[in-house]
Enzyme design. Structure first.
Site, mmCIF file in Angstrom:
data_model
loop_
_atom_site.group_PDB
_atom_site.id
_atom_site.type_symbol
_atom_site.label_atom_id
_atom_site.label_comp_id
_atom_site.label_asym_id
_atom_site.label_seq_id
_atom_site.Cartn_x
_atom_site.Cartn_y
_atom_site.Cartn_z
ATOM 1 N N ARG A 231 -3.345 25.595 24.964
ATOM 2 C CA ARG A 231 -2.728 25.961 23.649
ATOM 3 C C ARG A 231 -1.981 27.149 23.652
ATOM 4 O O ARG A 231 -2.595 28.062 24.385
ATOM 5 C CB ARG A 231 -3.833 25.834 22.387
ATOM 6 C CG ARG A 231 -4.219 24.120 22.264
ATOM 7 C CD ARG A 231 -3.343 23.565 21.518
ATOM 8 N NE ARG A 231 -3.846 22.023 21.134
ATOM 9 C CZ ARG A 231 -3.731 20.961 21.813
ATOM 10 N NH1 ARG A 231 -3.107 20.924 22.723
ATOM 11 N NH2 ARG A 231 -4.269 19.917 21.556
ATOM 12 N N GLU A 260 5.188 26.003 17.998
ATOM 13 C CA GLU A 260 5.798 24.612 18.739
ATOM 14 C C GLU A 260 6.582 23.983 17.547
ATOM 15 O O GLU A 260 6.005 24.038 16.328
ATOM 16 C CB GLU A 260 4.976 23.678 19.606
ATOM 17 C CG GLU A 260 4.515 24.509 20.626
ATOM 18 C CD GLU A 260 3.411 23.577 21.495
ATOM 19 O OE1 GLU A 260 3.313 22.436 21.155
ATOM 20 O OE2 GLU A 260 2.795 24.143 22.222
ATOM 21 N N HIS A 278 5.657 20.917 25.854
ATOM 22 C CA HIS A 278 4.354 20.179 25.634
ATOM 23 C C HIS A 278 4.384 18.904 25.979
ATOM 24 O O HIS A 278 4.025 17.887 25.178
ATOM 25 C CB HIS A 278 4.163 20.460 24.196
ATOM 26 C CG HIS A 278 2.350 20.357 23.940
ATOM 27 N ND1 HIS A 278 1.819 20.812 22.771
ATOM 28 C CD2 HIS A 278 1.645 19.601 24.567
ATOM 29 C CE1 HIS A 278 0.553 20.647 22.936
ATOM 30 N NE2 HIS A 278 0.521 19.802 23.869
HETATM 31 P P1 NAP Z 1 -13.201 20.597 27.939
HETATM 32 O O1 NAP Z 1 -13.695 19.453 28.997
HETATM 33 O O2 NAP Z 1 -13.948 20.673 26.846
HETATM 34 O O3 NAP Z 1 -13.082 21.796 28.600
HETATM 35 C C1 NAP Z 1 -12.945 23.103 28.269
HETATM 36 C C2 NAP Z 1 -13.095 24.276 29.143
HETATM 37 O O4 NAP Z 1 -12.807 25.411 28.352
HETATM 38 C C3 NAP Z 1 -14.867 24.340 29.325
HETATM 39 O O5 NAP Z 1 -15.148 24.831 30.681
HETATM 40 C C4 NAP Z 1 -15.215 25.590 28.269
HETATM 41 O O6 NAP Z 1 -16.349 26.190 28.993
HETATM 42 C C5 NAP Z 1 -13.968 26.382 28.394
HETATM 43 N N1 NAP Z 1 -13.980 27.451 27.267
HETATM 44 C C6 NAP Z 1 -14.133 26.980 25.915
HETATM 45 N N2 NAP Z 1 -13.815 28.343 25.278
HETATM 46 C C7 NAP Z 1 -13.736 29.019 26.219
HETATM 47 C C8 NAP Z 1 -13.579 30.563 26.069
HETATM 48 N N3 NAP Z 1 -13.799 31.391 24.820
HETATM 49 N N4 NAP Z 1 -13.647 31.274 27.036
HETATM 50 C C9 NAP Z 1 -13.359 30.747 28.339
HETATM 51 N N5 NAP Z 1 -13.641 29.425 28.387
HETATM 52 C C10 NAP Z 1 -13.753 28.567 27.444
HETATM 53 O O7 NAP Z 1 -11.902 20.215 27.652
HETATM 54 P P2 NAP Z 1 -10.671 19.526 28.488
HETATM 55 O O8 NAP Z 1 -10.636 17.989 28.249
HETATM 56 O O9 NAP Z 1 -10.604 19.987 29.785
HETATM 57 O O10 NAP Z 1 -9.403 19.931 27.660
HETATM 58 C C11 NAP Z 1 -8.917 21.424 27.539
HETATM 59 C C12 NAP Z 1 -7.972 21.743 26.504
HETATM 60 O O11 NAP Z 1 -6.698 21.332 27.310
HETATM 61 C C13 NAP Z 1 -7.966 20.823 25.440
HETATM 62 O O12 NAP Z 1 -8.822 21.278 24.267
HETATM 63 C C14 NAP Z 1 -6.414 21.034 24.918
HETATM 64 O O13 NAP Z 1 -6.179 21.961 24.007
HETATM 65 C C15 NAP Z 1 -5.765 21.183 26.178
HETATM 66 N N6 NAP Z 1 -4.848 20.035 26.664
HETATM 67 C C16 NAP Z 1 -3.536 20.174 26.788
HETATM 68 C C17 NAP Z 1 -2.464 19.304 26.958
HETATM 69 C C18 NAP Z 1 -1.057 19.540 27.095
HETATM 70 O O14 NAP Z 1 -0.407 18.545 26.721
HETATM 71 N N7 NAP Z 1 -0.648 20.731 27.677
HETATM 72 C C19 NAP Z 1 -2.967 17.929 27.079
HETATM 73 C C20 NAP Z 1 -4.422 17.922 26.795
HETATM 74 C C21 NAP Z 1 -5.181 18.874 26.623
HETATM 75 P P3 NAP Z 1 -17.912 26.062 28.630
HETATM 76 O O15 NAP Z 1 -18.086 24.534 29.182
HETATM 77 O O16 NAP Z 1 -18.552 27.063 29.175
HETATM 78 O O17 NAP Z 1 -17.882 25.825 27.161
#
Ligand code: NAP
Length: 318
Positions: A231, A260, A278
């Site tokens: 994000r 954005e 995005h």
């Molecule tokens: P996820 O499975 O919940 O993984 C999130 C990861 O981020 C976990 O390893 C978590 O660590 C870590 N994290 C959370 N807070 C943190 C912090 N303060 N410092 C360091 N690490 C932290 O989520 P996901 O499915 O992989 O998706 C991740 C994100 O990608 C989404 O929430 C969204 O914002 C973004 N995204 C972007 C797009 C795009 O179009 N560019 C598309 C889809 C998703 P812990 O496990 O230790 O809590």
């Protein structure tokens, strides 16, 4: 179910909207377009359809006494006040996993594009510059050191791809993962200091705001390349622009931005930055799968079945 009133708070993907229109009475952003009509229908609204970028505040929820579910088309839900939803007993769902491949593909694509200067190479040939001599040499990706900030579903999909590139992978998260073989590094700054490429893939929201700040960028160093597919809020954009302008880091590949769809002019002018609007999950296949899942969550709820993918805050315990 066509009698169930659903409010959409964003221009929805056609893959989600078409399902909803078939099965529910959809009021498309009525709260913005016609507040008087919205005030009349508000007591009947039982569901909100949102996207990953939508804002659903406690204030909006308070206007909807019959609200039961918010179904988000997207995995990120940082714009939804989940505390307020939970306090009201409102279910919040999202669309995890179905987009992992696409976002991971794009992260690798941005890394390769920034390192190998693919947009510049494309222009070089199209502008007829090739006959005058070769392009400047670029940076190698295979075998380099990759730091992944956020080792969740998508972070792991990025690591799997990077492994095939022979990259040396380390990661940071809030805690080390027992089931992940890659090395855990406690902070983004320490991780950046030992990375050639730093890919950011955490959720947005208050917990990660400006996690990637001037200190992290300084640690990444003059040859380092930052890729952000998380994000815009996770990176301090002003600090990033300054770091790129002053050669503190070597380049960037960015899919997400603070404000954005407005992208600072400075970023748009930089030759060592590759930008995307995005598009992490923006393939037909994945948007279809996300639309199906977002709809099925809502459909399950109103059929008296358990929703498929609640956000962790709303998931049943145990
Ligand atoms: P996820 O499975 O919940 O993984 C999130 C990861 O981020 C976990 O390893 C978590 O660590 C870590 N994290 C959370 N807070 C943190 C912090 N303060 N410092 C360091 N690490 C932290 O989520 P996901 O499915 O992989 O998706 C991740 C994100 O990608 C989404 O929430 C969204 O914002 C973004 N995204 C972007 C797009 C795009 O179009 N560019 C598309 C889809 C998703 P812990 O496990 O230790 O809590």
């Amino acid at each position: 179910m066509s009698s169930i009133d659903v409010l959409s708070v964003t221009k929805l993907s056609p893959f989600y909207e078409a399902h909803l229109r078939q099965h529910f009475a959809l009021h498309d952003r009525l709260h913005e377009s016609d507040p008087a009509a919205f005030a009349k229908i508000a007591p009947q609204i039982r569901a909100i359809a949102a996207s990953g970028e939508s804002k659903v505040s406690a204030e909006l929820m308070a206007k909807l006494p019959a609200l039961e579910i918010i179904s988000v088309f997207g995995v990120g839900y940082d714009g939804i006040d989940t505390q307020a939803a939970k306090a009201r007993g409102v279910m919040v769902t999202h669309t995890p996993n179905v987009l992992n491949d696409d976002v991971a593909d794009l992260a690798m694509g941005l890394m390769l594009a920034a390192a190998r200067q693919l947009p510049a190479a494309d222009r070089y040939v199209k502008d007829g510059k090739w006959p005058n001599g070769p392009m400047p040499l670029a940076r190698k990706v295979s075998g380099a050191r990759l730091g992944i900030v956020g080792m969740g579903r998508i972070g792991q999909a990025i690591a799997a791809r990077a492994q095939a590139f022979g990259m040396h992978i380390a990661y940071t998260a809030r805690s080390a993962k027992a089931d992940i073989a890659h090395r855990y590094v406690a902070t983004p700054t320490a991780l950046a200091a030992e990375s050639d490429y730093l890919v950011v893939i955490t959720p947005g929201g208050a917990g990660t705001r400006k996690l990637i700040n001037a200190a992290v960028l300084a640690a990444l160093g003059t040859k380092g390349i930052l890729v952000n597919v998380a994000r815009g809020s996770v990176v301090d954009e002003a600090a990033l622009i300054e770091a790129l302008q002053n050669g503190v880091i070597g380049g960037a590949g960015l899919d997400v931005f603070e404000n954005e769809p407005n992208v600072p002019e400075a970023l748009r002018q930089m030759p060592h930055v590759v930008l995307a609007p995005h598009i992490g999950s923006a393939t037909t296949n994945t948007r279809q799968a996300m639309g199906d899942l977002a709809f099925n969550n809502m459909h399950h709820h109103f059929s008296g079945k358990a929703v498929l993918t609640p956000v962790p805050e709303c998931a049943p315990k145990g």
